[in-house]
Design an enzyme around this catalytic site. Sequence first.
Site, mmCIF file in Angstrom:
data_model
loop_
_atom_site.group_PDB
_atom_site.id
_atom_site.type_symbol
_atom_site.label_atom_id
_atom_site.label_comp_id
_atom_site.label_asym_id
_atom_site.label_seq_id
_atom_site.Cartn_x
_atom_site.Cartn_y
_atom_site.Cartn_z
ATOM 1 N N GLU A 95 10.060 6.474 -7.567
ATOM 2 C CA GLU A 95 9.151 6.485 -6.204
ATOM 3 C C GLU A 95 8.719 7.797 -5.907
ATOM 4 O OE1 GLU A 95 7.311 4.943 -4.253
ATOM 5 O OE2 GLU A 95 8.460 3.897 -2.949
ATOM 6 N N ASP A 96 7.669 7.775 -4.846
ATOM 7 C CA ASP A 96 7.323 9.279 -4.532
ATOM 8 C C ASP A 96 8.072 9.667 -3.137
ATOM 9 O OD1 ASP A 96 6.287 7.103 -2.667
ATOM 10 O OD2 ASP A 96 4.341 7.717 -2.444
ATOM 11 N N ASP A 99 11.130 6.949 3.001
ATOM 12 C CA ASP A 99 10.923 7.260 4.412
ATOM 13 C C ASP A 99 11.986 6.318 5.217
ATOM 14 O OD1 ASP A 99 9.662 8.251 6.505
ATOM 15 O OD2 ASP A 99 8.009 6.753 6.748
ATOM 16 N N PHE A 148 3.924 14.224 8.112
ATOM 17 C CA PHE A 148 3.433 13.199 7.028
ATOM 18 C C PHE A 148 2.781 13.985 5.960
ATOM 19 C CE2 PHE A 148 0.151 10.245 5.381
ATOM 20 C CZ PHE A 148 0.893 9.322 5.305
ATOM 21 N N ARG A 161 -4.511 12.085 -3.107
ATOM 22 C CA ARG A 161 -3.569 11.752 -3.993
ATOM 23 C C ARG A 161 -3.822 12.465 -5.290
ATOM 24 N NH1 ARG A 161 -1.115 6.565 -3.036
ATOM 25 N NH2 ARG A 161 -2.495 5.154 -2.249
HETATM 26 P P1 IMP Z 1 9.591 3.478 3.592
HETATM 27 O O1 IMP Z 1 9.614 1.927 3.220
HETATM 28 O O2 IMP Z 1 9.388 3.493 4.913
HETATM 29 O O3 IMP Z 1 10.733 4.113 2.820
HETATM 30 O O4 IMP Z 1 8.326 3.876 2.863
HETATM 31 C C1 IMP Z 1 8.004 4.285 1.688
HETATM 32 C C2 IMP Z 1 6.501 4.293 1.393
HETATM 33 O O5 IMP Z 1 5.748 4.832 2.394
HETATM 34 C C3 IMP Z 1 6.095 5.277 0.501
HETATM 35 O O6 IMP Z 1 6.406 4.766 -0.838
HETATM 36 C C4 IMP Z 1 4.864 5.913 0.677
HETATM 37 O O7 IMP Z 1 4.017 4.958 -0.197
HETATM 38 C C5 IMP Z 1 4.849 5.744 2.086
HETATM 39 N N1 IMP Z 1 4.864 6.933 2.978
HETATM 40 C C6 IMP Z 1 6.023 7.182 3.576
HETATM 41 N N2 IMP Z 1 6.092 8.421 4.310
HETATM 42 C C7 IMP Z 1 4.729 9.173 3.773
HETATM 43 C C8 IMP Z 1 4.057 10.289 3.647
HETATM 44 O O8 IMP Z 1 4.633 11.332 4.577
HETATM 45 N N3 IMP Z 1 2.856 10.445 3.232
HETATM 46 C C9 IMP Z 1 2.355 9.454 2.522
HETATM 47 N N4 IMP Z 1 3.162 8.066 2.155
HETATM 48 C C10 IMP Z 1 4.040 7.894 2.967
HETATM 49 MG MG MG Z 2 4.785 4.375 -2.219
#
Ligand code: IMP
Ligand code: MG
Length: 171
Positions: A95-96, A99, A148, A161
Site C-alpha cells: 500500500e502507499d 491514514d 497531505f 502521481r
Molecule cells: P485510509 O483508509 O484513511 O487509511 O486511507 C488510505 C488511502 O487514502 C490511501 O491508500 C491513499 O490513497 C489515500 N491517502 C491518504 N492520505 C493521503 C495523502 O496524504 N496523499 C494522498 N493520498 C492519501
Molecule cells: Mg491508496
Amino acid sequence: MNKKVLIDEKTLDERVSELAEEINRDFAGEKLIVVGVLKGAFMFMSDLLKKINLDTEVYFLKAESYGRGTETSGTVKITKDIEADIAGENVLLVEDIIDSGFTMREVIGLLGQRNPKTLKLASCLSKPSRRECEIDIDYLGFEIPDEFVIGYGLDYAEKYRNLPYIGYIEQ
Ligand code: IMP
Ligand code: MG
C-alpha cells in the site's frame, strides 16, 4: 502551487532497499504473492519488486473509499479483486499510505478470510496521528506527520502521481 520535497528520491531508494532485504530474508526459499493496492501503490510496489529476489506472483486490487475531498469516510469498497486463489500462500499486501486505516482494515479482512498461509503488509508511508483503527504494518517505509502528501504514486485529484519523490503542496 508550490511543491516541496518531504522525502527525496535517494532516501526513498535506500529505505526501499532495506525493506526488500527484510522481505527477502523473511521469505527466503518461499513463494510470495504480492498484491498491490491501486492506484497509489504502483510506484513503491514496482521499486520494491525490483529488489525482491523471491519466487513471486503479482496481482492488484482496487479499494475505493467514499468520502469528501482528502478525508476518508470509513465506507470502503473493493472495486477490483485479485484473480488468484491465495489459500495456503504467503501474501504481501503493498500500500502507499495508511491514514485512517479503514482501507486496510477492509482489505486485510477480505484477504484474511481466504486462508492465506501468511498475510503481511508493506506500506511506504504511515500517518499514525490520523489512525482510526489499529493496523499492524510489517514493513513500513516512513512515518510522516499529518500533512497531505503527493508523488511517488500518491495523488491530489489524480495529479502528481509521477513525481519521483514524496512532496507536499505549500499553500
Ligand atoms: P485510509 O483508509 O484513511 O487509511 O486511507 C488510505 C488511502 O487514502 C490511501 O491508500 C491513499 O490513497 C489515500 N491517502 C491518504 N492520505 C493521503 C495523502 O496524504 N496523499 C494522498 N493520498 C492519501
Ligand atoms: Mg491508496
